[in-house]
Design an enzyme around this catalytic site. Structure first.
Site, mmCIF file in Angstrom:
data_model
loop_
_atom_site.group_PDB
_atom_site.id
_atom_site.type_symbol
_atom_site.label_atom_id
_atom_site.label_comp_id
_atom_site.label_asym_id
_atom_site.label_seq_id
_atom_site.Cartn_x
_atom_site.Cartn_y
_atom_site.Cartn_z
ATOM 1 N N LEU A 17 0.792 -1.220 0.000
ATOM 2 C CA LEU A 17 0.000 0.000 0.000
ATOM 3 C C LEU A 17 0.830 1.279 0.000
ATOM 4 C CD1 LEU A 17 -2.808 -1.143 2.474
ATOM 5 C CD2 LEU A 17 -2.753 -1.304 -0.023
ATOM 6 N N HIS A 73 3.032 4.263 -1.683
ATOM 7 C CA HIS A 73 3.057 4.961 -2.965
ATOM 8 C C HIS A 73 4.471 4.937 -3.552
ATOM 9 C CE1 HIS A 73 -0.374 6.712 -0.799
ATOM 10 N NE2 HIS A 73 -0.912 6.921 -1.991
ATOM 11 N N MET A 129 8.429 4.856 5.417
ATOM 12 C CA MET A 129 8.621 3.453 5.071
ATOM 13 C C MET A 129 9.891 3.236 4.262
ATOM 14 S SD MET A 129 6.266 2.198 6.752
ATOM 15 C CE MET A 129 6.849 0.561 6.344
ATOM 16 N N GLU A 130 10.261 4.231 3.467
ATOM 17 C CA GLU A 130 11.501 4.111 2.703
ATOM 18 C C GLU A 130 12.712 4.089 3.636
ATOM 19 O OE1 GLU A 130 8.427 4.902 -0.108
ATOM 20 O OE2 GLU A 130 8.861 5.827 1.830
ATOM 21 N N ASP A 162 23.518 -11.464 6.258
ATOM 22 C CA ASP A 162 23.994 -12.389 5.236
ATOM 23 C C ASP A 162 25.512 -12.389 5.153
ATOM 24 O OD1 ASP A 162 23.763 -14.155 2.929
ATOM 25 O OD2 ASP A 162 24.309 -12.410 1.732
#
EC number: 4.6.1.17
Length: 328
Positions: free
Chosen positions: A77, A79, A113-114, A128
């Site tokens: 959700l 953008h 969110m970025e 990793d």
């Protein structure tokens, strides 16, 4: 939309993408942080660039930036955003590698969110890279630190700071920024940043950093350092005349007033040791209520600069904070 309802759920309880077409475009900035908790052996290897998989920090940094750019593909959700800047930096505590990401855009919706995705992907990449030595390493405390822009303006997590670091704001807070492309890529060990941080800690400053950024990203690094209004920002590197040296230009852009006498005193201290110090273009000045000092990128230049600062820094900070009573 009520302040107590979820923005991504409609009145019938169905998931939706928020319509932001009616919102004004503003500059949006978000800062997120987290950490990879691991062993002392891993920390030693990473700091010495001795991991079986090479370029640990540079790989994680690139992955974090790439992750931020793919946020809308990963989180349904969100953008798609035209990001203008993503800066990912690392630090070390006794038990962890700290991660901080700053994302910036100009648009109708935020970049929280970025920034969070950049931290998460950088953390996963670190895991990793180190798992052969420490399969029990864990990614922890991924959280939003601050955000700016939009109708709500500035928001900051109470008592916020990167993992292992003190709060950003306060009467005795300082931030260290290192301009070093090699340091940012993980191909060159940074020694000047830790030296400055140690010097500040010995003088009872709450220290954030060193934040290591590429020379091309020094403007974003300084903007990030100024967020929250610390008492002091000390940069190292990028003060010379090579094509990539841009610290003075980035610093001048944020200063409200310069202190050329102090900058010249730092140069003269260095010239007494080496004539090469005359090539430094470092500035000293005040941005808002924050003192900003540019030091050279060499260990000797940092040592000389700190020697000049030592007898004046307390008085200078007090004056800028409005506590000084002596006319100069």
């Amino acid at each position: 939309m009520s302040e107590t309802s979820f923005s991504h759920v409609d009145g019938d309880g169905r998931a939706r993408m928020v319509d932001v077409s009616g919102k004004a475009d503003t500059v949006r900035v978000a800062v997120a942080a987290g950490e990879l908790r691991t062993t002392a052996e891993v920390l030693r290897l990473v700091r010495a660039d001795g991991m079986p998989k090479a370029d640990v920090l540079s790989t994680a940094r690139i992955a974090g930036i790439a992750g931020a750019k793919r946020t809308a593909d990963l989180i349904p959700l969100c953008h798609p955003l035209a990001l203008s800047s993503v800066v990912v930096s690392f630090g070390f505590t006794d038990v962890s590698i700290t991660i901080e990401a700053t994302a910036k855009t100009t648009g109708p919706t935020g970049v929280e969110m970025e920034a969070l995705t950049a931290v998460s992907i950088a953390g996963l990449t670190l895991h990793d890279m180190v798992k052969a030595v420490d399969p029990a390493a864990s990614i922890e405390s991924v959280r939003l630190i601050s955000k700016d822009g939009g109708k709500r303006g500035h928001w900051q997590r109470e008592g916020s700071a990167p993992a292992g670091a003190p709060a950003r704001c306060g009467p005795r807070s300082a931030v260290v920024v290192v301009a070093s492309t090699g340091g940012a890529l993980g191909t060159r060990e940074d020694t000047t940043g830790p030296r400055i941080a140690e010097w500040l800690s010995q003088r009872n400053f709450d220290v954030r950093g060193p934040l290591v950024v590429a020379d091309a990203d020094i403007a974003s690094g300084i903007d990030d350092a100024l967020r929250g209004g610390p008492s002091l920002v000390v940069t190292t590197g990028g003060t010379g005349v090579s094509p990539t040296d841009a610290t003075p230009e980035a610093t001048r852009a944020v200063l409200d007033q310069e202190l050329p006498g102090l900058a010249e005193a730092i140069r003269q201290k260095g010239i007494a040791v080496t004539p090469h110090a005359s090539l430094s273009r470092g500035l000293v000045g005040v941005a808002g209520r924050t003192v900003v000092v540019n030091l050279p990128g060499s260990p000797g230049g940092v040592k000389d600069g700190l020697a000049v600062l030592d007898p004046v820094v307390e008085h200078l900070i007090a004056q800028v904070a409005g506590k000084g009573s002596h006319d100069e």
